[in-house]
Design a protein around this motif. Structure first.
Motif, PDB file in Angstrom:
ATOM      1  N   GLY A  56     -23.883 -27.514  10.936  1.00  0.00           N
ATOM      2  CA  GLY A  56     -23.990 -28.869  10.420  1.00  0.00           C
ATOM      3  C   GLY A  56     -25.257 -29.133   9.637  1.00  0.00           C
ATOM      4  O   GLY A  56     -25.561 -30.287   9.320  1.00  0.00           O
ATOM      5  N   THR A  57     -26.000 -28.091   9.310  1.00  0.00           N
ATOM      6  CA  THR A  57     -27.223 -28.275   8.540  1.00  0.00           C
ATOM      7  C   THR A  57     -27.325 -27.208   7.467  1.00  0.00           C
ATOM      8  O   THR A  57     -26.594 -26.209   7.487  1.00  0.00           O
ATOM      9  N   GLU A  58     -28.209 -27.405   6.526  1.00  0.00           N
ATOM     10  CA  GLU A  58     -28.401 -26.441   5.448  1.00  0.00           C
ATOM     11  C   GLU A  58     -29.425 -25.397   5.868  1.00  0.00           C
ATOM     12  O   GLU A  58     -30.473 -25.724   6.428  1.00  0.00           O
ATOM     13  N   LEU A  59     -29.083 -24.129   5.611  1.00  0.00           N
ATOM     14  CA  LEU A  59     -29.964 -23.031   5.998  1.00  0.00           C
ATOM     15  C   LEU A  59     -30.110 -22.079   4.822  1.00  0.00           C
ATOM     16  O   LEU A  59     -29.114 -21.645   4.234  1.00  0.00           O
ATOM     17  N   ARG A  60     -31.334 -21.761   4.477  1.00  0.00           N
ATOM     18  CA  ARG A  60     -31.584 -20.804   3.406  1.00  0.00           C
ATOM     19  C   ARG A  60     -31.804 -19.432   4.045  1.00  0.00           C
ATOM     20  O   ARG A  60     -32.735 -19.251   4.841  1.00  0.00           O
ATOM     21  N   ALA A  61     -30.949 -18.495   3.729  1.00  0.00           N
ATOM     22  CA  ALA A  61     -31.027 -17.155   4.309  1.00  0.00           C
ATOM     23  C   ALA A  61     -31.691 -16.198   3.323  1.00  0.00           C
ATOM     24  O   ALA A  61     -31.420 -16.236   2.116  1.00  0.00           O
ATOM     25  N   THR A  62     -32.570 -15.358   3.858  1.00  0.00           N
ATOM     26  CA  THR A  62     -33.223 -14.332   3.044  1.00  0.00           C
ATOM     27  C   THR A  62     -32.984 -12.975   3.670  1.00  0.00           C
ATOM     28  O   THR A  62     -32.656 -12.869   4.863  1.00  0.00           O
ATOM     29  N   VAL A  63     -33.157 -11.946   2.857  1.00  0.00           N
ATOM     30  CA  VAL A  63     -32.955 -10.583   3.346  1.00  0.00           C
ATOM     31  C   VAL A  63     -34.135  -9.715   2.932  1.00  0.00           C
ATOM     32  O   VAL A  63     -34.846 -10.007   1.965  1.00  0.00           O
ATOM     33  N   SER A  64     -34.326  -8.647   3.697  1.00  0.00           N
ATOM     34  CA  SER A  64     -35.242  -7.572   3.314  1.00  0.00           C
ATOM     35  C   SER A  64     -34.378  -6.381   2.924  1.00  0.00           C
ATOM     36  O   SER A  64     -33.461  -6.014   3.660  1.00  0.00           O
ATOM     37  N   LEU A  65     -34.677  -5.798   1.754  1.00  0.00           N
ATOM     38  CA  LEU A  65     -33.773  -4.803   1.186  1.00  0.00           C
ATOM     39  C   LEU A  65     -34.555  -3.556   0.783  1.00  0.00           C
ATOM     40  O   LEU A  65     -35.560  -3.650   0.064  1.00  0.00           O
ATOM     41  N   GLY A  66     -34.104  -2.401   1.271  1.00  0.00           N
ATOM     42  CA  GLY A  66     -34.707  -1.125   0.888  1.00  0.00           C
ATOM     43  C   GLY A  66     -33.721  -0.282   0.101  1.00  0.00           C
ATOM     44  O   GLY A  66     -32.510  -0.340   0.342  1.00  0.00           O
ATOM     45  N   ILE A  67     -34.218   0.514  -0.840  1.00  0.00           N
ATOM     46  CA  ILE A  67     -33.361   1.301  -1.735  1.00  0.00           C
ATOM     47  C   ILE A  67     -33.833   2.749  -1.748  1.00  0.00           C
ATOM     48  O   ILE A  67     -35.037   3.023  -1.873  1.00  0.00           O
ATOM     49  N   SER A  68     -32.868   3.663  -1.621  1.00  0.00           N
ATOM     50  CA  SER A  68     -33.147   5.089  -1.833  1.00  0.00           C
ATOM     51  C   SER A  68     -32.214   5.607  -2.919  1.00  0.00           C
ATOM     52  O   SER A  68     -31.106   5.092  -3.091  1.00  0.00           O
ATOM     53  N   ILE A  69     -32.669   6.622  -3.653  1.00  0.00           N
ATOM     54  CA  ILE A  69     -31.930   7.155  -4.801  1.00  0.00           C
ATOM     55  C   ILE A  69     -31.674   8.649  -4.593  1.00  0.00           C
ATOM     56  O   ILE A  69     -32.587   9.399  -4.231  1.00  0.00           O
ATOM     57  N   PHE A  70     -30.415   9.053  -4.790  1.00  0.00           N
ATOM     58  CA  PHE A  70     -30.072  10.484  -4.800  1.00  0.00           C
ATOM     59  C   PHE A  70     -30.202  10.998  -6.236  1.00  0.00           C
ATOM     60  O   PHE A  70     -29.759  10.332  -7.170  1.00  0.00           O
ATOM     61  N   PRO A  71     -30.801  12.194  -6.430  1.00  0.00           N
ATOM     62  CA  PRO A  71     -31.325  13.145  -5.427  1.00  0.00           C
ATOM     63  C   PRO A  71     -32.822  13.003  -5.180  1.00  0.00           C
ATOM     64  O   PRO A  71     -33.396  13.794  -4.434  1.00  0.00           O
ATOM     65  N   ARG A  72     -33.436  12.007  -5.775  1.00  0.00           N
ATOM     66  CA  ARG A  72     -34.891  11.874  -5.681  1.00  0.00           C
ATOM     67  C   ARG A  72     -35.373  11.712  -4.247  1.00  0.00           C
ATOM     68  O   ARG A  72     -36.376  12.318  -3.843  1.00  0.00           O
ATOM     69  N   ASP A  73     -34.661  10.911  -3.452  1.00  0.00           N
ATOM     70  CA  ASP A  73     -35.141  10.579  -2.111  1.00  0.00           C
ATOM     71  C   ASP A  73     -34.418  11.318  -1.002  1.00  0.00           C
ATOM     72  O   ASP A  73     -34.684  11.080   0.183  1.00  0.00           O
ATOM     73  N   GLY A  74     -33.492  12.198  -1.339  1.00  0.00           N
ATOM     74  CA  GLY A  74     -32.791  12.946  -0.302  1.00  0.00           C
ATOM     75  C   GLY A  74     -31.499  13.528  -0.828  1.00  0.00           C
ATOM     76  O   GLY A  74     -30.925  13.035  -1.814  1.00  0.00           O
ATOM     77  N   ASN A  75     -31.024  14.582  -0.146  1.00  0.00           N
ATOM     78  CA  ASN A  75     -29.797  15.266  -0.568  1.00  0.00           C
ATOM     79  C   ASN A  75     -28.657  15.091   0.419  1.00  0.00           C
ATOM     80  O   ASN A  75     -27.562  15.598   0.190  1.00  0.00           O
ATOM     81  N   THR A  76     -28.908  14.432   1.551  1.00  0.00           N
ATOM     82  CA  THR A  76     -27.863  14.235   2.554  1.00  0.00           C
ATOM     83  C   THR A  76     -27.704  12.755   2.836  1.00  0.00           C
ATOM     84  O   THR A  76     -28.585  11.934   2.544  1.00  0.00           O
ATOM     85  N   ALA A  77     -26.555  12.418   3.451  1.00  0.00           N
ATOM     86  CA  ALA A  77     -26.283  11.020   3.779  1.00  0.00           C
ATOM     87  C   ALA A  77     -27.319  10.481   4.757  1.00  0.00           C
ATOM     88  O   ALA A  77     -27.819   9.357   4.600  1.00  0.00           O
ATOM     89  N   ASP A  78     -27.652  11.272   5.766  1.00  0.00           N
ATOM     90  CA  ASP A  78     -28.622  10.808   6.763  1.00  0.00           C
ATOM     91  C   ASP A  78     -29.989  10.540   6.135  1.00  0.00           C
ATOM     92  O   ASP A  78     -30.649   9.541   6.464  1.00  0.00           O
ATOM     93  N   GLN A  79     -30.413  11.416   5.246  1.00  0.00           N
ATOM     94  CA  GLN A  79     -31.720  11.217   4.600  1.00  0.00           C
ATOM     95  C   GLN A  79     -31.732   9.950   3.754  1.00  0.00           C
ATOM     96  O   GLN A  79     -32.691   9.154   3.803  1.00  0.00           O
ATOM     97  N   LEU A  80     -30.693   9.740   2.986  1.00  0.00           N
ATOM     98  CA  LEU A  80     -30.657   8.570   2.102  1.00  0.00           C
ATOM     99  C   LEU A  80     -30.603   7.272   2.897  1.00  0.00           C
ATOM    100  O   LEU A  80     -31.279   6.285   2.556  1.00  0.00           O
ATOM    101  N   ILE A  81     -29.805   7.238   3.975  1.00  0.00           N
ATOM    102  CA  ILE A  81     -29.727   6.026   4.803  1.00  0.00           C
ATOM    103  C   ILE A  81     -31.065   5.780   5.493  1.00  0.00           C
ATOM    104  O   ILE A  81     -31.576   4.652   5.525  1.00  0.00           O
ATOM    105  N   GLN A  82     -31.650   6.854   6.040  1.00  0.00           N
ATOM    106  CA  GLN A  82     -32.915   6.702   6.755  1.00  0.00           C
ATOM    107  C   GLN A  82     -34.028   6.206   5.826  1.00  0.00           C
ATOM    108  O   GLN A  82     -34.811   5.322   6.185  1.00  0.00           O
ATOM    109  N   ARG A  83     -34.077   6.734   4.620  1.00  0.00           N
ATOM    110  CA  ARG A  83     -35.166   6.358   3.719  1.00  0.00           C
ATOM    111  C   ARG A  83     -34.960   4.979   3.119  1.00  0.00           C
ATOM    112  O   ARG A  83     -35.934   4.276   2.828  1.00  0.00           O
ATOM    113  N   ALA A  84     -33.711   4.576   2.942  1.00  0.00           N
ATOM    114  CA  ALA A  84     -33.468   3.181   2.564  1.00  0.00           C
ATOM    115  C   ALA A  84     -33.880   2.249   3.704  1.00  0.00           C
ATOM    116  O   ALA A  84     -34.437   1.165   3.474  1.00  0.00           O
TER     117      ALA A  84
END
Length: 744
Positions: free
Chosen positions: A431-459
């Protein structure tokens, strides 16, 4: 519902079909029932001759009825049936032929032997034409009579056996037809060239196709168009036995021209079936191979099972709240995208998104509204993505995004900017107005990792870096973040070890009363001396403990050690000694926090009103109703409550009206700006006014100069702590000061 067992198989008969079943199989005329005794009717006007025949033919397994006339014979025949009628040709009221006419007109099964003194050919032919099985002329030889009767009874027994077999065959055929026609499975046969030669009525309720229109049609008329190729061999099956097709899954198309089609909707145009089929062959004479005459098939509707399997599979790979892929499906798609990116030598991005202050939303508005916020966030995130991107929910308030086929790193930046722009409008929550914010991290293949686990972890590491530097923005992963992350993990592990080894200890910073010119209390401060790294500041390990359950163990340690020390002081040099200790906002999530503090205070004999719990303003907004109740319970146990860092967070004036707090603590950030002129510091003056207006005790922390002491005294603050008076010191040093004060 009734059941029927046939050859070991149990068939269930529905209520409406039960009456039909009884009609087909419960008619007493359909099943011949025969006695083990042969019944013989003797019709002879000569009583002595009749009795002599009975005496001559009588055995244990025969019974006789004697009558002297046609009329009496017909009365007996109307009353019961006989195996054999021994019939005199000449009788007082008519000839025996009239009895035979009566039997023939009623299709009676009795065998007849005519016994007569007549020797005319007309009499013999008349009797045989009317169905007599033998004709004996008087006088006859006894053996001749016995032979004729035995032969007639054997014929009757043979006819009875044949009739019983025929009846069983008819009944078996009816049962087979009933079972096939009433089956919930679709049963059909095909000719050698694949045309439908028989199909049961189930086709009408299952597919909505009139059965008479399907006879002679090719089997493709039944199949869903996409399954024509896969269904060819199963539908035209020639193998038998264990080699025949079993449980082949196919789809049959539904018609919409008939009413009552099971589950038919415009969006449900086919039925998934499990098909069992086998070849049918005509017998051979041993010299020629068997001749293939068609295919027999049974199709079982497994649509519900398939829908259940699909639902289970969907739930296994999707989040139930948002309908998004879960972490398992996300990781599978990420692995596929990595393989494609390696082949194409292209880039892909992984985003890790965390909703800021989500726990506060849950605590303030309830979990239902928190779920509503998560669903709304997922909707907005999807608007920012491309067709081939994947948005997944990792769990809680964490989301991940897969960005395949990036032309450059700038493409990920563009999408991140769109996300933050999309989140600017407020959400309607509770019943009220709420402003939501997020914190966002980004990883790039192949610069930051070559596997799914590495990319998710580094993001994730990049996202955590945003969290620790103010939230509400995004950051790409940098190598130095990894080192900081590993350092944090190491510190968390060592903190757990420190708790287990009791390496944490307390120091005490005195609180000085300007009015009484002496120490009136202390604040307990937790310290950690690492065996290798030495002293680790609380500012480094307390945030780690706050993010984990370790904070509870630390709070328990502080409560125990502080109460033990306060009890020792009150039994020794200073009975009126007061002590304050800090609790984390997360401690107030514990149901037993009030009892834990109160019982420890009782254990060490702490005097009422001398132990105080310091809580931050954020704690008051954190699950406010529950915190308020626990503050009241603490006050009821004689334990004071102080609001720490007052003025640095959200306005707490509304809470001061209804919360039984004892004191306000002016934050060091305001104290450090104080000089001789209080008017230049309206916040401190305002806090002093609030404390005086609500009748609360006021304490200032971080006092380092004489000017600050004078400025605080000018606004009515009597109790102070800070380096101007004393740094935090050990319990032994406090004890020595108290001893010297007592001596003085």
């Amino acid at each position: 519902m009734e059941t029927l067992k046939v050859s070991g198989e149990t068939f269930h008969i529905t209520d409406h079909a039960s009456s039909e079943f009884e009609r087909l199989f419960s008619d007493p005329t359909e099943t011949a029932v025969f006695s083990l005794i042969d019944s013989i009717l003797v019709v002879e006007d000569d009583v002595m001759l009749g009795e002599s025949m009975i005496a001559l033919l009588g055995t244990e397994d025969r019974e006789f009825v004697y009558v002297p006339s046609v009329a009496e014979a017909l009365l007996e025949l109307e009353a019961r049936s006989f195996n054999l009628v021994m019939l005199d040709y000449r009788l007082p009221d008519a000839t025996g032929l009239s009895v035979m006419e009566w039997l023939r007109s009623r299709n009676r099964p009795e065998a007849v032997i005519i016994i007569s003194g007549e020797d005319t050919i007309e009499a013999v032919v008349g009797g045989l034409r009317r169905g007599a099985c033998d004709y004996l002329r008087k006088p006859y030889h006894p053996d001749q009579l016995r032979h004729a009767v035995d032969s007639a009874l054997r014929k009757v027994e043979l006819a009875r056996s044949n009739e019983a077999m025929r009846s069983r065959l008819v009944q078996s055929e009816r049962l087979h037809r009933y079972v096939v026609e009433s089956s919930l499975d679709l049963i059909f046969t095909l000719t050698p060239d694949g045309r439908i030669s028989y199909i049961n009525t189930r086709v009408e309720s299952l597919l909505g196709m009139p059965r008479h229109e399907l006879i002679g049609q090719p089997y493709q008329r039944l199949l869903w168009e996409d399954d024509h190729d896969s269904g060819h061999f199963a539908m035209c099956e020639r193998r038998t036995g264990g080699r025949s097709s079993a449980n082949i899954e196919l789809r049959l198309r539904r018609g919409n021209g008939m009413s009552g089609v099971d589950g038919f909707t415009p969006g449900n145009a086919f039925v998934t079936i499990a098909l069992n089929s086998m070849g049918m062959y005509a017998g051979s004479d041993g010299n020629m191979p068997r001749r293939f005459i068609g295919t027999y098939a049974v199709a079982r509707d497994i649509s519900e099972r398939k829908r259940a399997e699909e639902m289970i599979a969907y739930q296994a790979y999707h989040d139930q709240l948002t309908g998004l892929p879960n972490r398992t499906l996300f990781k599978d798609r990420l692995n596929v995208s990595i393989a494609q990116a390696q082949r194409r030598d292209s880039l892909l991005g992984v985003m890790f998104v965390d909703l800021d202050r989500f726990k506060l939303v849950n605590d303030s508005f309830g979990h239902a509204e928190g779920d509503k916020l998560l669903h709304g966030l997922a909707t907005r995130l999807k608007r920012c993505l491309r067709r081939g991107d994947t948005l997944a929910r990792q769990g809680g308030d964490e989301f991940t995004i897969l960005l395949p086929d990036l032309a450059s790193v700038d493409d990920a930046t563009t999408i991140a900017d769109k996300i933050f722009k999309e989140l600017r409008p407020v959400f309607q929550i509770g019943g009220t107005e709420l402003r939501a914010t997020v914190s966002l991290g980004i990883s790039i293949f192949p610069r930051d990792g070559n596997t799914a686990d590495q990319l998710i972890q580094r993001a994730d590491i990049a996202m955590y870096s945003v969290k620790t530097h103010g939230k509400n923005k995004y950051s790409y992963f940098q190598p130095e973040m990894d080192a900081a992350h590993m350092q944090r993990i190491t510190l968390e592990r060592e903190l757990q070890r420190a708790i287990d080894r009791d390496e944490l200890y307390l120091e005490y910073q005195p609180k000085y009363s300007m009015q009484h010119q002496r120490v009136v209390g202390v604040e307990a401060l937790v310290r950690w001396c690492h065996p290798v790294k030495g002293e680790i500041p609380p500012v480094e390990f307390i945030p780690i403990a706050e993010d984990t359950s370790l904070i509870h163990a630390i709070s328990d340690c502080v409560i125990e050690k502080a109460c033990a020390q306060l009890g020792a002081w009150q039994r020794g040099p200073c009975q009126d000694m007061r002590l304050s200790l800090n609790l984390s906002p997360r401690d107030f999530d514990r149901d037993d926090i009030v009892e834990r503090v109160a019982s420890t205070a009782r254990q060490y004999g702490i005097r009422a009103g001398t132990l105080e719990i310091e809580i931050t303003e954020s704690s008051l907004l954190h699950n406010a109703d529950s915190v308020s109740q626990k503050i009241r319970l603490l006050r009821d146990q004689g334990i004071g409550v102080s609001i720490d860092d007052f003025g640095t967070g959200f306005s707490s004036l509304a809470y001061l009206l209804k919360l039984p707090v004892n004191s306000l603590k002016i934050d060091r950030s305001f104290v450090q700006e104080l000089g001789l002129n209080c008017a230049q510091h309206p916040i401190v003056s305002a806090i002093a006014g609030v404390a005086q207006g609500f009748g609360l005790h006021m304490v200032a922390e971080g006092v380092e100069t004489e000017e600050q002491v004078e400025a605080l005294s000018a606004v009515g603050c009597d109790e102070m702590q800070g380096f101007f008076f004393s740094r935090p010191v050990s319990a032994e040093q406090i004890t020595e000061r108290l001893r010297l004060r007592a001596v003085a």
